[in-house]
Design an enzyme around this catalytic site. Structure first.
Site, PDB file in Angstrom:
ATOM      1  N   SER A   1      49.956  -6.267 -41.664  1.00  0.00           N
ATOM      2  CA  SER A   1      51.056  -5.522 -41.038  1.00  0.00           C
ATOM      3  C   SER A   1      51.514  -6.103 -39.696  1.00  0.00           C
ATOM      4  O   SER A   1      52.548  -5.677 -39.187  1.00  0.00           O
ATOM      5  CB  SER A   1      50.660  -4.066 -40.840  1.00  0.00           C
TER       6      SER A   1
ATOM      7  N   LYS B   1      54.958  -7.366 -39.723  1.00  0.00           N
ATOM      8  CA  LYS B   1      56.110  -6.462 -39.584  1.00  0.00           C
ATOM      9  C   LYS B   1      56.863  -6.711 -38.272  1.00  0.00           C
ATOM     10  O   LYS B   1      58.052  -6.433 -38.174  1.00  0.00           O
ATOM     11  CB  LYS B   1      55.636  -5.001 -39.663  1.00  0.00           C
TER      12      LYS B   1
ATOM     13  N   TYR C   1      57.988  -8.344 -49.211  1.00  0.00           N
ATOM     14  CA  TYR C   1      57.030  -7.614 -48.364  1.00  0.00           C
ATOM     15  C   TYR C   1      55.588  -8.101 -48.593  1.00  0.00           C
ATOM     16  O   TYR C   1      54.845  -8.362 -47.644  1.00  0.00           O
ATOM     17  CB  TYR C   1      57.151  -6.105 -48.630  1.00  0.00           C
TER      18      TYR C   1
ATOM     19  N   TYR D   1      50.099   3.072 -35.960  1.00  0.00           N
ATOM     20  CA  TYR D   1      50.251   4.265 -36.821  1.00  0.00           C
ATOM     21  C   TYR D   1      49.834   5.520 -36.068  1.00  0.00           C
ATOM     22  O   TYR D   1      50.200   5.687 -34.910  1.00  0.00           O
ATOM     23  CB  TYR D   1      49.472   4.083 -38.138  1.00  0.00           C
TER      24      TYR D   1
ATOM     25  N   VAL E   1      45.690  -4.588 -41.604  1.00  0.00           N
ATOM     26  CA  VAL E   1      44.443  -4.256 -42.304  1.00  0.00           C
ATOM     27  C   VAL E   1      43.541  -5.471 -42.558  1.00  0.00           C
ATOM     28  O   VAL E   1      42.413  -5.312 -43.020  1.00  0.00           O
ATOM     29  CB  VAL E   1      44.635  -3.496 -43.641  1.00  0.00           C
TER      30      VAL E   1
HETATM   31  N1  GLN Z   1      49.562  -4.999 -47.282  1.00  0.00           N
HETATM   32  C1  GLN Z   1      49.168  -3.770 -46.682  1.00  0.00           C
HETATM   33  C2  GLN Z   1      49.859  -2.622 -47.397  1.00  0.00           C
HETATM   34  O1  GLN Z   1      51.018  -2.753 -47.673  1.00  0.00           O
HETATM   35  C3  GLN Z   1      49.531  -3.797 -45.224  1.00  0.00           C
HETATM   36  C4  GLN Z   1      49.124  -2.543 -44.511  1.00  0.00           C
HETATM   37  C5  GLN Z   1      48.579  -2.767 -43.143  1.00  0.00           C
HETATM   38  O2  GLN Z   1      48.251  -3.880 -42.711  1.00  0.00           O
HETATM   39  N2  GLN Z   1      48.385  -1.684 -42.435  1.00  0.00           N
HETATM   40  O3  GLN Z   1      49.271  -1.627 -47.701  1.00  0.00           O
END
Ligand code: GLN
Length: 310
Positions: free
Chosen positions: A63, A66, A190, A241, A259
């Site tokens: 993420s 992003k 994505y 988050y 993650v």
């Molecule tokens: N690839 C993970 C997902 O889409 C990314 C989520 C994350 O890093 N928080 O669930």
């Protein structure tokens, strides 16, 4: 201050921690990563680089991508993006669907999965997914000034095979008319951006433009100062988050987690920091990466809330 000695000391303290959190297990490519790994890298405003631990091992930035995807999308459609994505913390998990119904398919912010999927739809533009993915990879290589950065196809495939929640989020937003392209094409973009693999050293380099008000010393202007500041503001308020408040409280600088266990943190005018510790806390953010950043902020005094005169 001897920054190298400080980060070596932080690495030593982190390696002694027994509770390292839990590595993400939803795909094999992440589940097999050793939770003992730890890397920390800092690029200072004058270009100085320091690093400690496994700072040259590429990891899945997930993420954190992003941030780069948002930067690219704002370059394409500017502030029109904000008609399709909000700018408020969600107070929910990164992959939550609950707010989307009440808020008619408009995700709270670009850093939760739903928001990042809209951003991927923008970046897909008039391209084929392959071209949009290539553009994203080129952009991150450009920012980091490093052409060895790659996308881990094994991770991308794992995301594809298990991405049922993301498919649900995307289909739901498409039902509200907030995705222009077919769901599988948008998710192709994505999933591949999530699979970008960077080392801590490369990630700290890729984050320099956010420390330097949008301008890189060699490559020139990437984005306007106002846009760089706003992206930093979103990282502070939404980058972790439903733990974004806690991160701002403990560390006091903008940060974006993934993650894969990475965190990119930006001290405007001073430092771009990347940390990697694969074990996650209950919010899906790197447990010891957060602790390492807290130690670093305490020892250096880096904080966006610090009075300029001190
Ligand atoms: N690839 C993970 C997902 O889409 C990314 C989520 C994350 O890093 N928080 O669930």
């Amino acid at each position: 201050m001897d920054l190298q000695a400080l980060i070596d000391r932080i690495r030593g303290r982190i390696s002694a921690e027994e509770d390292r959190g839990d590595v993400a297990t939803y795909i094999p490519g992440l589940a097999r990563i050793d939770p003992a790994r730890f890397g920390l890298a800092i690029t200072l405003a004058d270009g100085t680089q320091v690093a400690s631990g496994d700072a040259d091992t590429p990891f899945s930035i997930q993420s954190i991508s992003k941030v780069f995807a948002l930067t690219l999308a704002l370059g394409k459609v500017g502030d029109q993006l904000w008609q399709r994505v909000g700018r408020e913390p969600s107070g929910s998990a990164f992959n939550s669907i609950v707010q989307l119904e009440a808020e008619k398919g408009i995700p709270r912010n670009p850093f939760i999965n739903a928001g990042a999927i809209v951003v991927a739809d923008v970046n897909l533009g008039n391209h084929q997914p392959r071209e949009a993915i290539g553009e994203m990879l080129r952009f991150v290589r450009f920012l980091a000034d490093d052409d060895s950065i790659f996308i881990d196809e094994d991770i991308a495939k794992g995301e594809q095979d298990t991405g049922f929640r993301n498919m649900a989020l995307a289909n739901y937003m498409r039902a509200f008319g907030n995705l222009r392209h077919a769901v599988d094409l948008v998710l192709g973009v994505y999933f591949h951006q999530c699979a970008l693999a960077l080392s801590a050293t490369q990630l700290a380099q890729a984050g320099r433009f956010l420390m330097l008000d949008g301008r890189l010393p060699e490559q020139g202007r990437v984005i306007s100062p106002a846009r760089a500041r706003r992206i930093n503001a979103l990282m502070l308020t939404c980058g972790h988050y439903d733990a974004s408040g806690d991160f701002a409280f403990r560390i006091g600088i903008p940060g974006k987690s993934g993650v894969g266990g990475g965190i990119l943190a930006v001290v405007p005018g001073r430092a771009s920091i990347a940390v990697w510790s694969p074990g996650l806390n209950e919010n899906g953010n790197s447990k010891l990466g957060t602790l390492a950043l807290q130690m670093l902020a305490e020892e250096t005094g880096w904080s966006i809330f610090r009075a300029a005169s001190t």
